[in-house]
Design an enzyme around this catalytic site. Structure first.
Site, mmCIF file in Angstrom:
data_model
loop_
_atom_site.group_PDB
_atom_site.id
_atom_site.type_symbol
_atom_site.label_atom_id
_atom_site.label_comp_id
_atom_site.label_asym_id
_atom_site.label_seq_id
_atom_site.Cartn_x
_atom_site.Cartn_y
_atom_site.Cartn_z
ATOM 1 N N GLU A 59 69.850 1.860 -81.617
ATOM 2 C CA GLU A 59 68.910 1.691 -82.736
ATOM 3 C C GLU A 59 69.730 1.422 -83.988
ATOM 4 O O GLU A 59 69.841 0.286 -84.436
ATOM 5 C CB GLU A 59 68.031 2.935 -82.896
ATOM 6 C CG GLU A 59 66.984 2.770 -83.994
ATOM 7 C CD GLU A 59 66.057 3.981 -84.091
ATOM 8 O OE1 GLU A 59 65.317 4.058 -85.085
ATOM 9 O OE2 GLU A 59 66.088 4.844 -83.186
ATOM 10 N N GLN A 72 82.915 17.024 -78.068
ATOM 11 C CA GLN A 72 82.826 18.026 -77.011
ATOM 12 C C GLN A 72 81.455 18.033 -76.329
ATOM 13 O O GLN A 72 80.511 17.386 -76.769
ATOM 14 C CB GLN A 72 83.180 19.403 -77.576
ATOM 15 C CG GLN A 72 84.612 19.456 -78.128
ATOM 16 C CD GLN A 72 84.957 20.797 -78.721
ATOM 17 O OE1 GLN A 72 84.301 21.812 -78.483
ATOM 18 N NE2 GLN A 72 86.024 20.832 -79.523
ATOM 19 N N HIS A 78 73.510 9.564 -82.634
ATOM 20 C CA HIS A 78 72.475 8.524 -82.647
ATOM 21 C C HIS A 78 72.292 8.085 -84.087
ATOM 22 O O HIS A 78 72.851 8.689 -85.010
ATOM 23 C CB HIS A 78 71.160 9.065 -82.059
ATOM 24 C CG HIS A 78 70.196 7.988 -81.709
ATOM 25 N ND1 HIS A 78 68.909 7.936 -82.232
ATOM 26 C CD2 HIS A 78 70.320 6.916 -80.899
ATOM 27 C CE1 HIS A 78 68.287 6.874 -81.739
ATOM 28 N NE2 HIS A 78 69.117 6.241 -80.929
ATOM 29 N N GLU A 81 67.406 2.944 -87.358
ATOM 30 C CA GLU A 81 67.527 1.504 -87.554
ATOM 31 C C GLU A 81 67.887 1.185 -88.998
ATOM 32 O O GLU A 81 68.700 0.300 -89.265
ATOM 33 C CB GLU A 81 66.201 0.820 -87.201
ATOM 34 C CG GLU A 81 66.227 -0.685 -87.411
ATOM 35 C CD GLU A 81 64.839 -1.299 -87.308
ATOM 36 O OE1 GLU A 81 64.715 -2.499 -87.620
ATOM 37 O OE2 GLU A 81 63.891 -0.580 -86.916
ATOM 38 N N HIS A 105 80.672 21.638 -79.340
ATOM 39 C CA HIS A 105 79.586 21.705 -78.359
ATOM 40 C C HIS A 105 78.185 21.679 -78.983
ATOM 41 O O HIS A 105 77.883 22.443 -79.893
ATOM 42 C CB HIS A 105 79.724 22.987 -77.522
ATOM 43 C CG HIS A 105 81.102 23.189 -76.978
ATOM 44 N ND1 HIS A 105 81.646 22.395 -75.998
ATOM 45 C CD2 HIS A 105 82.063 24.089 -77.291
ATOM 46 C CE1 HIS A 105 82.862 22.807 -75.720
ATOM 47 N NE2 HIS A 105 83.149 23.833 -76.499
ATOM 48 N N HIS A 110 73.532 12.444 -86.612
ATOM 49 C CA HIS A 110 72.484 11.426 -86.602
ATOM 50 C C HIS A 110 72.607 10.567 -87.844
ATOM 51 O O HIS A 110 72.527 11.049 -88.975
ATOM 52 C CB HIS A 110 71.096 12.073 -86.550
ATOM 53 C CG HIS A 110 70.052 11.159 -85.980
ATOM 54 N ND1 HIS A 110 69.610 10.024 -86.622
ATOM 55 C CD2 HIS A 110 69.366 11.212 -84.806
ATOM 56 C CE1 HIS A 110 68.704 9.426 -85.882
ATOM 57 N NE2 HIS A 110 68.529 10.129 -84.766
ATOM 58 N N ASN A 188 92.291 20.036 -77.398
ATOM 59 C CA ASN A 188 91.560 18.922 -76.811
ATOM 60 C C ASN A 188 92.458 17.709 -76.557
ATOM 61 O O ASN A 188 92.197 16.928 -75.648
ATOM 62 C CB ASN A 188 90.378 18.547 -77.706
ATOM 63 C CG ASN A 188 89.192 19.466 -77.489
ATOM 64 O OD1 ASN A 188 88.354 19.231 -76.626
ATOM 65 N ND2 ASN A 188 89.136 20.552 -78.274
#
Length: 576
Positions: A59, A72, A78, A81, A105, A110, A188
């Site tokens: 999007e 993680q 996300h 648009e 975690h 967004h 990590n």
């Protein structure tokens, strides 16, 4: 990049996007097969993408994830648009995540969202339509929305930051917070290297065979010294031996430093420290080493390993000499007969210690012997050399060569070379001695009858005879019925190990593993090998190998009195 093909896909066609752009993932990144990456996602070098992650640029797009960042388990990234942020490269992005950042975690990033370099976003925290500046630490269950957080700020657990006044009142990050965030990055980074290696049998083999010297003697040293640089995903121009030394020191918890000296100061051993390393991350240290070598081109540079608890040096090894090509470093301290081919193209400093060259000691070098000597010296061991003719070798009755008083690598290699040259028809072995514990920690045969200096020590016991230096034929296999090398496909190294274990009164066992179990180090016990002497045990082991050719087989030596393993040695691998 190690990644399953079906979890990385192009963005789907939509009314707002018809480009079908695919993710662009750097080859050093690791993407777990149980994660999904869709669309225009740009992932930098050494990024770790853990299991169960969804990164969907279907999007809002594009997304950028900077180098050395770790994403993680359970993280969702996300974007809407509409709405963009400006990345550090001046381009518009739906989501920008900087370098050396941890998104931990179950966090949700967004877009439009910007997360800067060296940030920590805690468990289940959310960043939406917001900018988090460089060096910020956001703890657990926090919400950051519609605000801009200045660099270096601390967001406590459970905080809800939804207006700019709240963001402006946040306190500064403390040193302990930064240390914690740096530690997470380091962990990590190691996991990323480990996951990549676990997917590659060629990479994992040397790691599994690197057995601690304290339990397995020189076999562990030799294997640890030959760990392949393929287990590292850092694209370094450093010599593989330097990378191996760095990795070994870090694994043992040692600090790392460097020193340099010009030719005049080298002669008086007056070294000057290079820039110190404030990180325990392999990638940063290797980058620092390369920078030091470039800065002090034309000088001597040495790598230092430091035990900070005991406040002592555990390793000093020269990695650059005047005349070396930059970054094409060597880990030798000084020239020796055994290192002749390795250093032929490098200039020998005028101050290098004189070496007594024996007339017979100019044969092809054995670089494994050089590595063995270095590793023993790095462990603080005393080194001795012993020899035995064929009859005494069978009864493990060894005689000492010249006594070695020096801890100088060149002098030790000269003694080994002279012992081999003086006794070309004898077996010669190197001994590592822990002077404090007054016990041997390593024994390794470096020469066999008829073998020139530098010949492979892993010659098969059934290999054909080779002419000895005195012109008479000499065979690596004895034709006597009571010798331990008769009628076996096992290597001489394995036969010698069995002879030594029997002489020490140890019990000998076997373990088996198919490829899956071998990769996970889950071996099946095969039981004790019975036999009244070494010859019978060799024949029994040879029979076991023939019966289980499709399995990995390793030999276990057990000190029954102490009830502990003293050696683990792989004696057979399945053929491809």
């Amino acid at each position: 990049m190690i990644v399953a093909q079906n979890n990385v896909t192009a963005s789907p066609p939509t009314p707002w996007s018809k480009s079908l752009t695919e993710p662009d993932i750097h080859h050093t990144a690791y993407v777990h097969a149980f994660s999904n990456i869709i669309g225009d996602v740009r992932i930098g070098e050494n990024v770790m993408i853990a299991p169960g992650i969804s990164i969907r640029a279907d999007e809002g797009d594009p997304f950028s994830i900077g180098a050395n960042t770790n994403i993680q388990d359970g993280v969702v990234i996300h974007g809407l648009e509409q709405g963009r942020v400006v990345g550090d490269d001046g381009t518009s992005y739906s989501v920008w995540i900087g370098k050396n950042t941890s998104i931990t975690h179950m966090a949700l990033i967004h877009g439009p969202a910007y997360v800067g370099d060296e940030c920590f976003i805690g468990f289940r925290s959310t960043v939406f339509n917001a900018k988090v500046g460089d060096g910020c630490v956001v703890m657990m269950h926090a919400l950051i929305q519609d605000v801009e957080i200045a660099p270096g700020k601390y967001v406590p657990s459970g905080a809800i930051i939804t207006n700019q006044q709240q963001a402006d009142r946040l306190s500064d990050v403390q040193p302990d917070d930064l240390k914690f965030a740096s530690h997470i990055i380091s962990i990590n980074d190691s996991l990323r290297s480990g996951y990549r290696c676990a997917d590659d049998i060629e990479c994992i083999t040397p790691l599994q065979e690197a057995i601690d010297i304290s339990t397995s003697g020189l076999y562990g040293i030799a294997r640890a010294a030959t760990l392949q640089a393929s287990s590292s995903t850092h694209r370094s121009n450093l010599h593989p031996d330097v990378v191996t030394n760095v990795r070994s020191l870090l694994a043992q918890g040692y600090a790392i430093g460097t020193e340099h000296a010009n030719k005049r100061r080298f002669q008086t051993s007056s070294w000057t420290s290079c820039a110190s390393f404030n990180s325990d991350r392999e990638v940063e240290i290797l980058d620092g080493l390369e920078a030091c070598l470039q800065e002090h081109r034309g000088e001597y540079v040495r790598l230092i390993g430091i035990d900070t608890n005991a406040k002592r040096r555990v390793l000093e090894t020269i990695i650059q000499r005047p005349g070396d090509v930059p970054a094409a470093t060597q880990t030798h301290r000084s020239e020796s007969p055994l290192l002749h081919n390795v250093t032929a193209s490098l200039s020998q400093p005028s101050s290098a210690p004189a070496i007594s060259h024996h007339p017979h000691s100019s044969n092809t070098p054995d670089t494994e012997v050089v590595k063995i000597v270095r590793q023993l010296l790095a462990q603080g061991c005393q080194i001795a050399v012993e020899r035995a003719d064929k009859r005494r070798f069978q009864t493990s009755s060894w005689t000492s060569c010249d006594r070695i008083e020096s801890q100088n690598e060149a002098a030790i290699l000269a003694v080994i070379s002279d012992c081999i040259a003086d006794n070309p028809n004898d077996y010669v072995r190197v001994i590592g001695v822990d002077a404090h514990a007054k016990r041997r920690v390593a024994e390794k045969t470096v020469h066999r009858p008829g073998q020139s200096i530098g010949s492979s020590s892993n010659t098969s016991a059934s290999s054909p005879a080779h002419p000895s230096s005195n012109g008479h034929a000499s065979s690596s296999s004895s034709h006597s019925s009571n010798t331990t090398t008769t009628n076996t496909a096992l290597t001489i190294d394995v036969v010698e190990t069995i002879s030594r274990l029997v002489a020490q009164g140890c019990a000998i066992f076997t373990e088996f593993a198919d490829e899956r179990r071998y990769k996970s180090n889950a071996w099946e016990t095969g039981g004790q090998i019975s036999g009244n002497n070494a010859s019978e045990i060799v024949r029994s082991l040879d029979s076991i190998v023939n019966e289980r050719k499709k399995s990995y087989i390793r030999l276990i030596g057990v000190d029954q009195k102490a009830r502990k393993r003293i050696i683990e040695k792989i004696v057979h691998r399945p053929t491809k």
